[in-house]
Write an enzyme that holds these catalytic residues in place. Structure first.
Site, PDB file in Angstrom:
ATOM      1  N   ASP A 187     -51.381 -73.819  37.137  1.00 42.53           N
ATOM      2  CA  ASP A 187     -50.577 -73.978  35.920  1.00 42.53           C
ATOM      3  C   ASP A 187     -50.954 -72.878  34.929  1.00 42.53           C
ATOM      4  OD1 ASP A 187     -49.019 -76.720  34.549  1.00 42.53           O
ATOM      5  OD2 ASP A 187     -49.634 -75.059  33.257  1.00 42.53           O
ATOM      6  N   LYS A 188     -49.934 -72.352  34.291  1.00 49.02           N
ATOM      7  CA  LYS A 188     -50.136 -71.260  33.322  1.00 49.02           C
ATOM      8  C   LYS A 188     -50.661 -71.781  31.985  1.00 49.02           C
ATOM      9  CE  LYS A 188     -47.207 -67.593  31.401  1.00 49.02           C
ATOM     10  NZ  LYS A 188     -45.809 -67.114  31.347  1.00 49.02           N
ATOM     11  N   TYR A 205     -30.906 -73.986  30.757  1.00 45.53           N
ATOM     12  CA  TYR A 205     -31.938 -74.676  31.555  1.00 45.53           C
ATOM     13  C   TYR A 205     -31.370 -75.097  32.906  1.00 45.53           C
ATOM     14  CZ  TYR A 205     -34.620 -78.660  33.338  1.00 45.53           C
ATOM     15  OH  TYR A 205     -35.294 -79.528  34.162  1.00 45.53           O
ATOM     16  N   THR A 228     -33.707 -81.076  39.060  1.00 45.73           N
ATOM     17  CA  THR A 228     -33.161 -82.036  38.107  1.00 45.73           C
ATOM     18  C   THR A 228     -31.717 -82.394  38.431  1.00 45.73           C
ATOM     19  OG1 THR A 228     -32.426 -82.173  35.800  1.00 45.73           O
ATOM     20  CG2 THR A 228     -32.717 -79.981  36.663  1.00 45.73           C
ATOM     21  N   ASP A 229     -31.296 -83.575  37.969  1.00 44.81           N
ATOM     22  CA  ASP A 229     -29.882 -83.945  38.130  1.00 44.81           C
ATOM     23  C   ASP A 229     -28.980 -83.118  37.214  1.00 44.81           C
ATOM     24  OD1 ASP A 229     -30.577 -85.105  35.677  1.00 44.81           O
ATOM     25  OD2 ASP A 229     -29.823 -87.105  36.162  1.00 44.81           O
ATOM     26  N   GLU A 230     -29.580 -82.411  36.246  1.00 49.34           N
ATOM     27  CA  GLU A 230     -28.756 -81.660  35.290  1.00 49.34           C
ATOM     28  C   GLU A 230     -27.985 -80.523  35.960  1.00 49.34           C
ATOM     29  OE1 GLU A 230     -30.334 -80.983  31.401  1.00 49.34           O
ATOM     30  OE2 GLU A 230     -31.787 -82.598  31.584  1.00 49.34           O
ATOM     31  N   THR A 283     -48.743 -73.408  29.441  1.00 51.40           N
ATOM     32  CA  THR A 283     -47.852 -73.110  28.316  1.00 51.40           C
ATOM     33  C   THR A 283     -47.998 -74.225  27.286  1.00 51.40           C
ATOM     34  OG1 THR A 283     -45.959 -74.409  29.112  1.00 51.40           O
ATOM     35  CG2 THR A 283     -46.166 -72.128  29.953  1.00 51.40           C
ATOM     36  N   THR A 294     -39.174 -67.732  34.389  1.00 52.46           N
ATOM     37  CA  THR A 294     -40.035 -68.709  35.077  1.00 52.46           C
ATOM     38  C   THR A 294     -39.276 -69.440  36.184  1.00 52.46           C
ATOM     39  OG1 THR A 294     -41.370 -69.047  33.103  1.00 52.46           O
ATOM     40  CG2 THR A 294     -41.408 -70.812  34.746  1.00 52.46           C
ATOM     41  N   LYS A 305     -32.272 -73.856  36.760  1.00 48.51           N
ATOM     42  CA  LYS A 305     -32.741 -74.750  37.834  1.00 48.51           C
ATOM     43  C   LYS A 305     -31.779 -74.695  39.024  1.00 48.51           C
ATOM     44  CE  LYS A 305     -35.784 -77.164  37.951  1.00 48.51           C
ATOM     45  NZ  LYS A 305     -37.204 -76.979  38.357  1.00 48.51           N
ATOM     46  N   PRO A 341     -33.726 -88.305  14.493  1.00 47.13           N
ATOM     47  CA  PRO A 341     -32.469 -87.609  14.766  1.00 47.13           C
ATOM     48  C   PRO A 341     -31.885 -88.008  16.117  1.00 47.13           C
ATOM     49  CG  PRO A 341     -34.352 -86.130  15.049  1.00 47.13           C
ATOM     50  CD  PRO A 341     -34.900 -87.433  14.572  1.00 47.13           C
ATOM     51  N   ALA A 377     -43.620 -76.174  38.389  1.00 50.47           N
ATOM     52  CA  ALA A 377     -43.764 -75.290  37.217  1.00 50.47           C
ATOM     53  C   ALA A 377     -42.386 -74.839  36.767  1.00 50.47           C
ATOM     54  CB  ALA A 377     -44.622 -74.086  37.582  1.00 50.47           C
TER      55      ALA A 377
HETATM   56  P1  NAD Z   1     -43.142 -79.751  31.554  1.00 52.71           P
HETATM   57  O1  NAD Z   1     -42.443 -78.786  30.649  1.00 52.71           O
HETATM   58  O2  NAD Z   1     -43.793 -80.946  30.963  1.00 52.71           O
HETATM   59  O3  NAD Z   1     -44.267 -78.997  32.392  1.00 52.71           O
HETATM   60  C1  NAD Z   1     -44.071 -77.761  33.001  1.00 52.71           C
HETATM   61  C2  NAD Z   1     -45.431 -77.206  33.395  1.00 52.71           C
HETATM   62  O4  NAD Z   1     -45.212 -75.941  34.038  1.00 52.71           O
HETATM   63  C3  NAD Z   1     -46.358 -76.936  32.206  1.00 52.71           C
HETATM   64  O5  NAD Z   1     -47.637 -77.490  32.456  1.00 52.71           O
HETATM   65  C4  NAD Z   1     -46.417 -75.425  32.122  1.00 52.71           C
HETATM   66  O6  NAD Z   1     -47.655 -74.933  31.631  1.00 52.71           O
HETATM   67  C5  NAD Z   1     -46.189 -75.016  33.564  1.00 52.71           C
HETATM   68  N1  NAD Z   1     -45.635 -73.656  33.695  1.00 52.71           N
HETATM   69  C6  NAD Z   1     -44.591 -73.124  33.007  1.00 52.71           C
HETATM   70  N2  NAD Z   1     -44.399 -71.846  33.402  1.00 52.71           N
HETATM   71  C7  NAD Z   1     -45.328 -71.590  34.363  1.00 52.71           C
HETATM   72  C8  NAD Z   1     -45.613 -70.443  35.172  1.00 52.71           C
HETATM   73  N3  NAD Z   1     -44.904 -69.313  35.042  1.00 52.71           N
HETATM   74  N4  NAD Z   1     -46.613 -70.530  36.057  1.00 52.71           N
HETATM   75  C9  NAD Z   1     -47.352 -71.674  36.187  1.00 52.71           C
HETATM   76  N5  NAD Z   1     -47.126 -72.782  35.441  1.00 52.71           N
HETATM   77  C10 NAD Z   1     -46.121 -72.732  34.547  1.00 52.71           C
HETATM   78  O7  NAD Z   1     -42.062 -80.149  32.637  1.00 52.71           O
HETATM   79  P2  NAD Z   1     -41.833 -81.554  33.357  1.00 52.71           P
HETATM   80  O8  NAD Z   1     -40.992 -82.402  32.495  1.00 52.71           O
HETATM   81  O9  NAD Z   1     -43.127 -82.053  33.847  1.00 52.71           O
HETATM   82  O10 NAD Z   1     -40.933 -81.091  34.591  1.00 52.71           O
HETATM   83  C11 NAD Z   1     -41.538 -80.635  35.804  1.00 52.71           C
HETATM   84  C12 NAD Z   1     -40.446 -80.240  36.778  1.00 52.71           C
HETATM   85  O11 NAD Z   1     -39.605 -81.353  37.024  1.00 52.71           O
HETATM   86  C13 NAD Z   1     -39.544 -79.130  36.257  1.00 52.71           C
HETATM   87  O12 NAD Z   1     -39.244 -78.274  37.314  1.00 52.71           O
HETATM   88  C14 NAD Z   1     -38.305 -79.857  35.786  1.00 52.71           C
HETATM   89  O13 NAD Z   1     -37.163 -79.046  35.920  1.00 52.71           O
HETATM   90  C15 NAD Z   1     -38.252 -81.031  36.736  1.00 52.71           C
HETATM   91  N6  NAD Z   1     -37.622 -82.260  36.226  1.00 52.71           N
HETATM   92  C16 NAD Z   1     -37.977 -82.777  35.017  1.00 52.71           C
HETATM   93  C17 NAD Z   1     -37.393 -83.970  34.569  1.00 52.71           C
HETATM   94  C18 NAD Z   1     -37.793 -84.634  33.274  1.00 52.71           C
HETATM   95  O14 NAD Z   1     -37.178 -85.615  32.883  1.00 52.71           O
HETATM   96  N7  NAD Z   1     -38.817 -84.146  32.565  1.00 52.71           N
HETATM   97  C19 NAD Z   1     -36.436 -84.608  35.371  1.00 52.71           C
HETATM   98  C20 NAD Z   1     -36.106 -84.045  36.604  1.00 52.71           C
HETATM   99  C21 NAD Z   1     -36.713 -82.877  37.022  1.00 52.71           C
END
Ligand code: NAD
Length: 350
Positions: free
Chosen positions: A45-46, A172, A146-148, A48, A112, A176, A227, A94
């Site tokens: 993990d980077k 976004y 994601t479903d999006e 962020t 990313t 994806k 909001p 990620a």
């Molecule tokens: P998040 O934003 O909470 O976490 C993303 C993580 O990725 C962070 O820890 C960040 O530091 C790391 N990251 C970002 N860029 C990076 C890079 N270049 N190299 C290494 N690490 C990096 O996201 P989340 O909500 O945990 O979602 C995780 C995955 O699941 C994503 O791919 C997202 O599209 C997918 N997803 C999320 C949801 C949701 O409701 N949150 C639903 C469906 C799918």
């Protein structure tokens, strides 16, 4: 397309590289895999703004867990981890994940989510080609999406499934969608054994408080306005993050190579209904000092550009073929999530 060997479906020890394992869902995946005791987990993990190492406190001392800070686009680093750890599975989470941020600054989303995934695929393919025998047969690249990517549904009974066409609406979801296409191309063109999953909205502990549920809880606890975009009628299908983590392990271990599984909680709820449920929970758990109901803090604000009306998932395939189903009911999951954030809010106030 071949099924994994039965021994694998029954549970074979693996070494999994989880990317984005310090994020909301990634950290739940790391906790789930380490608790299960069958998997060695390497978390890349980077770190962020969205990452939280405290979400990993439970696993950081475990002998089957290792954290590496780094970028999925750093080919030398990724190649070294794959080889040194003899990784036989990648769970790729990620990403940049917040729609509003993608509207304000789409560049990092392409960097990313698209380019980063491309680099990771190239390194995974190089590594997979070096494997032989059982390790090669066991290897999976699991792309978490994601479903999006499927875009906007009307307010009717239609739902997304594995055959839904791609119609992403935001930077976004477009990024994806692009990454999903790259992953499928690496399977069809180069034979990389991939599985994909597209999940609905997740909720639960450790989510960065910019997303609807933690944002609403934290603001409501502080007595701030709440909001809600547009009319608040936009509908999402909610799934507890721990149910998602279980689903992801199931797809990795038992999913058919080259296939996609949509994942959802069969819990459709409008944004305004989610916010009012949180307000009602807060009224009983942390009443405002003057007794005003938290609902009085709700403010309808200008809608997000391109805001999709409705997402809904038909998870029949993963339920039928892989035996997974959501276990955490939304009312219970939301109440425990509210408790978790309130404890944090009280901790930082005290
Ligand atoms: P998040 O934003 O909470 O976490 C993303 C993580 O990725 C962070 O820890 C960040 O530091 C790391 N990251 C970002 N860029 C990076 C890079 N270049 N190299 C290494 N690490 C990096 O996201 P989340 O909500 O945990 O979602 C995780 C995955 O699941 C994503 O791919 C997202 O599209 C997918 N997803 C999320 C949801 C949701 O409701 N949150 C639903 C469906 C799918």
């Amino acid at each position: 397309m071949s099924r994994p060997p039965a021994a694998v479906a029954d549970g074979y020890d693996r070494c999994i590289l989880v990317t984005g394992g310090a994020g909301f869902i990634g950290s739940a995946v790391c906790r789930h895999l380490v608790r299960g005791g069958r998997t060695r987990v390497i978390n890349l993990d980077k770190l962020t703004y969205a990452a939280s190492l405290s979400a990993l406190a439970e696993v950081e001392q475990s002998p089957c867990y290792r954290f590496v800070q780094g970028d999925i686009g750093d080919r030398a680093l990724v190649g070294r981890i794959l080889a040194e750890e003899r990784v036989d599975g990648v769970m790729h989470l990620a990403a940049e994940s917040h729609v509003d941020r993608s509207i304000d600054g789409p560049s990092v989303f392409v960097e990313t989510n698209v380019t980063g995934t491309f680099h990771l695929l190239e390194m995974a393919l190089d590594h997979w080609r070096t494997l032989t025998g059982e390790a090669k047969a066991r290897f999976r690249f699991h792309h978490v999406s994601t479903d999006e990517v499927f875009g906007d549904l009307p307010f009717d009974s239609s739902r997304f499934d594995e055959a839904s066409p791609y119609r992403p609406s935001s930077p976004y979801s477009a990024s994806k969608a692009a990454s999903d296409h790259l992953v499928r191309a690496w399977h069809h063109t180069y034979g990389l054994p991939v599985v994909l999953s597209n999940c609905s909205n997740n909720y639960g502990p450790h989510q960065f408080p910019e997303k609807l549920i933690p944002l609403t809880i934290m603001r409501a606890a502080a007595g701030q306005t709440l909001p809600v975009y547009g009319t608040g009628e936009n509908v999402r299908d909610w799934l507890h993050v721990e149910d998602h983590a279980r689903a992801l392990e199931t797809v990795l271990r038992c999913g058919v190579v080259g296939e996609t599984y949509v994942i959802g909680g069969r819990t459709e709820c409008s944004n305004i209904a989610v916010v009012t449920r949180i307000c009602d929970l807060l009224d009983s758990k942390m009443p405002l000092p003057d007794g005003t109901p938290h609902r009085a803090l709700i403010r309808m604000v200008a809608d997000r550009p391109g805001h999709d009306r409705r997402y809904a998932i038909d998870p029949s395939r993963i339920e039928r073929e892989l035996g997974w189903r959501a276990e955490i009911d939304f009312a219970r999951g939301l109440a425990t999530t509210v408790d978790w954030y309130l404890e944090r809010a009280r901790g930082s106030a005290g």
